[in-house]
Structures are given as C-alpha cells and as structure tokens.
Design a protein around this motif. Sequence first.
Motif: not given
Length: 297
Positions: A7-29
């Motif tokens: 995880t240290a070498s990962l630079a998350p850039t695609d998490t939309p504003v107002g989302q968590t990585p989980y909600s973004a990945w699973m499209h929970t909304d």
Amino acid sequence: MNNTLDTASLAPTDTPVGQTPYSAWMHTDVLHSLQTPVSDHPGEHAWIAHVQVSELYWMLIVKELQTAQRQLRENNLGHVYRTLMRVVGHQEVLDANWRSIDWMTPNDLMAILSRAAATYGKDTALQGWTYRHMVYLLGIKQAEHLQHFEPQPARLAQLKQALAEPSLYDELLAYFSRIGMDVPKAVLARDFSAPYVPSQAIEQLWREIYAGPDINLQLQQIGETLADIAEAFSQWKYRHLMATRRTFGTRPAYFGTEGVAWLAPTLDEIPFPELWSARTFIGNPPTGCPHMAKHKS
Ligand code: HEM
C-alpha cells in the motif's frame, strides 16, 4: 501475477471527491439507488433485492461459463475445473436466495404485481436476458424466447449471438475430439442455434470416461461438476415452481395459460443430456465378463 499488496507504493489518484475508496470501487451509492418500489407494500424491497441479486448471479454465471469455454479451447482442464466449481458455489447463493421471499402469500404478491403492471405494464420474467443467456450457454437452445427482446435491440443481438455460438457442452465435446475421442463430425459441425439432439455416440464417450472408478479421473471430475451444475439448475426451477404454487395458485399467467402448467414441463430440461443418460449403463460389468457368465448359468 504479483500477490503482495504494497500500500505504501500505491498513490491513489482516482478516488472521486466525496467518496471513500470502498464506495468508489463498489459504487455503493449507485447500487443502493437502484431499488425503486412501485407499491407501499413493506415487502417490495425484499422482492426487488431478491430479483436483482438473482440478476447479478446469473450474469456472474454467464461470465464464468464463458471463461470455462475459453479455458476448454486452450485445453486447460485444470482451470476449467476450478471455474466450474465457482459456478457450483454461485448456484448455492441463488438457491438460498429463495428463502428471503418465502414469506409471500398471494395477497403480498398481488399487491406488488398489480402496482408494477400499473406502472410499467404487464411483465414476464421471460423478458430477462441474463437468465436466457445463461440457459443458452448451458446448452438449452430455444429460439422462441428471443421474441421477448424485440424492444431491446442490443440484448436481442447479444442473445442471437449466444444462440448461434457453441454452448459449454459443445466446447467440451470439441475438447473430447481434440484429445482423440471419437466425436462424430455431425456433432462437431452442427448448427449450434438448433436444439441439441442427444446421440448414442456421445453417451458411449461418457461410458468410456466412467469405465472404471480409477481411470480418467480429471474427466470424471469435470463430469461430476457438470452434474452438480445441472442438478442445481433443476433445483432452482423446482424452488421457482413451488414459489409459484405458493403465491399464485393456478391463476393464468402471462400467456393466459396456467403458470404452473407452463413451468412444470420445463423441469425436464436438464443440461448435458448424455452425461445423465449414460448413467443407466455406467457400472455395468463389461459385456462378456466371466463373472456375469457364472451368474447367468
Ligand atoms: C414468487 C412468485 C413468482 C411467480 C408466481 C412466478 C411465475 C412465473 C410464471 C408463471 C412463469 C412462466 C412464464 C410466464 O407466464 O410469465 C415464470 C417464468 C420465470 N420466472 Fe417466475 N415467478 C415468480 C417469481 C420469480 C422470481 C422471484 C424470479 C427471479 C428471481 C423469477 C424468474 C423467472 C424466470 C427466469 C422464468 C423463466 C423460466 C424458464 O424459462 O424456464 N420468477 N414465472
């Protein structure tokens, strides 16, 4: 394949504003905005969730069966087995899913269906393309069901293609031929969109595969997994038939005929026919066996 998660070498850039990585990945909304009841019945949400979960699992099984077909074409039987085992697991979810709507009485169903018909028009589950795609991949090729998809041209095209292409069973028979088994040319070159016609030649191949408990073990394992899949398919149909009896009685259904009368004969549509019919003979002593001769005299 890299099996470590650094995880240290990962630079998350695609998490939309107002989302968590989980909600973004699973499209929970998005996912939880897809249940829109049409009635004020407190159980309609359970009905919608049940059907939507079934839809997701049918699509999952479609993808798995397509993967198994590709692995068969690559002659990769070990991976075919693992893929088919996943299908067996997914089918258990579909079976257990029925439990969540077993509470329904005809009063409950009618309260929901009447509102659905008033909102969207009278529907039939035969308009569901995921289920039909799965059924075509399992080798039950009935072109008459395509009529329900005229209003959905993209899905109609998808199903026409699935009808015309080899089923999982057709791919398995092609694999049998490649490994030297005697599959008739007429079976290999058949019109895949026509209903499959069982043959004694293919039944004989299954008899050879199961000619003894200690031979052809990998193929026997594939055979048993296919038997599990076919059995779970029939089990789902039985649960559906009982749910229909329980909530609908002998009312006329979509086609004006009694729903149960329409559904009951479909329980005889069992995938991989010769895998089943060969079992009448598997385990019989070979003809001319001296042991049998002793018993006859
Ligand atoms: C519990 C109440 C239900 C009743 C009374 C019912 C009734 C019927 C009937 C009468 C048919 C035959 C076609 C027609 O006339 O429309 C049918 C087909 C079908 N239904 Fe249902 N159904 C019920 C629930 C469900 C649910 C919850 C699902 C999905 C999860 C479902 C999926 C299907 C499928 C896939 C078919 C096509 C079966 C085939 O081609 O063999 N049904 N249903």
